[in-house]
Design a protein around this motif. Structure first.
Motif, short mmCIF file in Angstrom:
data_model
loop_
_atom_site.label_atom_id
_atom_site.label_comp_id
_atom_site.label_asym_id
_atom_site.label_seq_id
_atom_site.Cartn_x
_atom_site.Cartn_y
_atom_site.Cartn_z
N LEU B 182 0.73 -1.36 -0.12
CA LEU B 182 0.02 -0.02 -0.15
C LEU B 182 0.76 1.22 -0.12
O LEU B 182 0.43 2.30 -0.21
N HIS B 184 2.46 1.61 -2.34
CA HIS B 184 2.45 1.80 -3.94
C HIS B 184 1.06 2.34 -4.27
O HIS B 184 0.81 2.22 -5.33
N ILE B 188 -0.64 2.30 -8.14
CA ILE B 188 -1.72 1.28 -8.09
C ILE B 188 -2.68 1.97 -9.27
O ILE B 188 -3.39 1.69 -10.13
N TRP B 191 -1.76 3.27 -12.60
CA TRP B 191 -1.83 1.95 -13.39
C TRP B 191 -3.31 2.11 -14.00
O TRP B 191 -3.72 1.52 -15.01
N GLN B 192 -4.21 1.67 -13.01
CA GLN B 192 -5.55 1.42 -12.89
C GLN B 192 -6.27 2.35 -14.15
O GLN B 192 -6.95 1.98 -14.84
#
Lengths: 466, 206
Positions: B182, B184, B188, B191-192
């Motif tokens: 978390l 990161h 994340i 990226w999503q």
């Protein structure tokens, strides 16, 4: 620079962060949960003070601990009933889709993923079950995880993973008579051994694989883990796209066209380099049957039971001796003709409609031997309905087989359905480990047609002679 | 996550190849049982007779090896099912380190989640460790030092082993891996957002 493999083309774009030392933080596009570990994992997410990160990308189904008895209720196997109710409560609370018992879409997690279009080419997918490699048949990057990793996956939609090495296993030539995807992969495991693929993601390729229909590709990938490969894959092609079209969670129309355009870029480049390469000539592959207690203990059905005196090393000699003792078999005798007590047609390996059709072709107009108990357990509710629409249930029942409700059943025996101690079973499942199908049960793995033939003959039989 | 730094103790030899997780914890002792039942069921298939009594022939039932914190194992240890209970069952027997030439991939990952250290050494080195243990039963000890990444044999030979840096750090410090991930969180989310535009078909509605 060498080209990229199918594996590289899915893995690399999913890396959110390079964690060093060959480790990557990988995005997960799909998470599947089942009744054995699902509720507990969701509970642990909460206990640790987290939420399910992306509930819309998580799917749940009861399969391991449900009874498959006709007319079942959720409490026919009471332990399973408790697990299902806990999973129902937790999935509702987190907004996770559950394909509940006897509802449309329910079934074995590795059957329904592709069937509903949850599994798609190019996605990363995990599930707390080692046979998650099955989904690789779709051109997905799918692997099994333990329960702690499942909690991490649910809480973050990611996993930290070591980048595996890559292996290509090519099957070249036409499938000989009686040979199925099950025989191909069992033959490969016999050659490479159960640790042959440890640390590698394997891509199955070659002319024989290209010609396989989708369901056969799932069977092929299903046994990857029995060769040590946590990940097994087949590149997507037109066969894949035709299969996907119209499935519940798959894109449609223009969205499907856009997706296909992307998926067409996924197959390994012609100059892609693999860390290991193997080739199997299909002329060497005959219908297979396991004789021992490891999937690598496998021979062609017309061969003799191996002699430990001829084992390649001391370790294997000891393993062969112990396997023969457990299985109650004598070395040197032909395996065909070995008397069988039970037959199980089902599991995430071989419970799809094409598997049931293959078994029914053998069963039609014949009778199971009087001393054999034979079960057919469809992989999902939709498979069951399709089989019934085709009249396969009637074929099986008329031949003396039992026609049951969908679930994992006797493959893993976690729902109380077991082969009795000391009895011999021919099973279309994936593991012949000691006591896998029940305490002291003896298992021989084979294709659905071979299993049906054993039920009819009352003994291990060469399906080519029927 | 449980920490692991250094351990000295008896190393019990059980060099059978392809020990699968069904052998370590069979399904009959897994479904509908408690964590305590699982911890009492390690190697049930070998450890107990049909009537529930202990099988005196099984190496880990023999007084010299019983309760050993280090297991010397064969090739492909922990292959098969992904059941993490296999690690809990070994831990329940007091095992904190498994030394084998190779491991099933999923079992290997599961070890680190539970403060268990899987150590890869060549089979010849493991056989020598077993020989040194058997030569002085009751007295011989093996040391496993994660910080220095060495196994010290009863005769004092140092055997280096490899373990990925992030796994080593996580074990040494007892890190919470969800907490680490978390950190990161922003990466994340980024990226999503990017993937949602690139592959809209992957992103289902709730």
């Amino acid at each position: 620079m060498a080209g990229l493999t199918l594996f590289d083309k899915i893995w690399r774009p999913h890396v959110i962060a390079d964690l060093g030392g060959g480790f990557a933080l990988l995005h997960l596009d799909r998470i599947l949960v089942h009744d054995l570990s699902g509720a507990r994992a969701l509970e642990e997410v909460e206990e640790k003070g987290h939420r399910v990160a992306r509930p819309e990308l998580v799917f749940a189904t009861p399969d391991h601990a449900v009874s498959t008895q006709p007319g079942r209720t959720e409490d026919t196997f009471p332990v399973g009933g408790r697990m299902l109710r806990a999973m129902r409560r937790r999935t509702a609370q987190h907004g996770i889709r559950l394909f509940d018992l006897d509802q449309d879409g329910t079934g074995i997690v590795h059957v329904i993923g592709p069937e509903l279009g949850i599994t798609l080419p190019g996605v990363t997918l995990v599930c707390g079950d080692s046979h998650t490699c099955t989904h690789g048949g779709m051109g997905a990057l799918a692997f099994g995880i333990g329960s702690s990793e499942l909690v991490h996956a649910l809480a973050t939609q990611t996993l930290a993973q070591r980048t595996p090495k890559t292996m290509r296993l090519r099957f070249e030539g036409a499938l000989p008579a009686g040979v199925t995807a099950k025989d191909m992969i069992l033959h490969a495991i016999g050659r490479l051994g159960t640790a042959g693929g440890t640390g590698y993601a394997v891509e199955y390729a070659g002319s024989a694989v290209r010609g396989l229909p989708m369901e056969a590709r799932f069977t092929l990938c299903n046994l990857s883990i029995e060769m040590g490969n946590k990940i097994g894959m087949v590149a997507p092609d037109d066969t894949t796209y035709q299969y996907i079209d119209g499935r519940d969670f798959a894109p449609r129309g223009a969205a499907l066209e856009a997706a296909i355009a992307h998926w067409r870029t996924l197959p390994s480049d012609a100059d892609a380099r693999f860390d290991a390469e193997h080739v199997i000539d299909m002329k060497e592959v005959a219908p297979q049957i396991t004789w021992g207690t490891s999937p690598e203990h496998v021979i062609a059905v017309d061969q003799a039971i191996p002699d430990p005196a001829r084992a390649p090393d001391a370790n294997r000699k000891a393993a062969w001796e112990s396997a023969l003792k457990y299985q109650g078999l004598e070395p040197g005798r032909p395996i065909a003709g070995t008397r069988v007590d039970w037959v199980f047609i089902g599991s995430c390996t071989n419970s799809r409609i094409s598997d049931l059709r293959a078994a029914a072709t053998i069963a039609k107009g014949r009778r199971t031997a009087a001393h054999v108990t034979a079960w057919v357990v469809p992989g999902s509710r939709r498979v069951k309905e399709q089989a019934e629409a085709e009249g396969l249930d009637k074929v099986f029942l008329a031949a003396g087989f039992h026609w049951r409700e969908p679930g994992c059943s006797m493959c893993v025996a976690s729902n109380g359905e077991t082969v009795p101690p000391g009895q011999r079973s021919v099973s279309t499942s994936n593991r012949n480990f000691a006591s896998r199908q029940g305490p002291d049960a003896r298992t021989h793995l084979a294709s659905p047609a071979m299993a049906a033939a054993a039920a009819i003959a009352g003994a291990i039989t060469d399906v080519r002679r029927i | 996550m449980n920490r692991f730094t250094k351990l000295e103790g008896v190393a019990a030899p059980f060099l059978r190849a392809n020990v699968d997780t069904d052998m370590i914890i069979p399904m009959t002792r897994l479904v509908g049982t408690s964590r305590a039942d699982i911890e009492a069921s390690g190697f049930a298939l070998f450890r107990f007779n049909g009537d529930g009594t202990e099988n005196p022939d099984f190496v880990l039932n023999q007084p010299v090896w019983k309760g050993a914190p280090i297991l010397l194992a064969g090739d492909n240890f922990g292959c098969g099912s992904s059941r993490e209970a296999a690690v809990w069952a070994l831990a329940g027997m007091g095992i904190r380190v498994v030394i084998a030439p190779s491991f099933g991939d999923i079992f290997y990952n599961n070890c680190f989640q539970n403060g268990m250290l899987p150590v890869e050494l060549p089979i010849a080195a493991i056989e020598e460790l077993a020989e040194e243990m058997r030569a002085s039963p009751g007295n011989a000890r093996v040391t496993v030092d994660l910080e220095r990444q060495i196994v010290v044999s009863p005769r004092g030979r140092e055997l280096p082993f490899k373990v990925e840096a992030n796994r080593r750090d996580a074990l040494l410090q007892g890190l919470d891996d969800i907490g680490v991930t978390l950190t990161h969180r922003d990466a994340i989310a980024a990226w999503q957002a990017k993937d949602r535009a690139a592959r809209p078909w992957v992103w289902l509605k709730a």
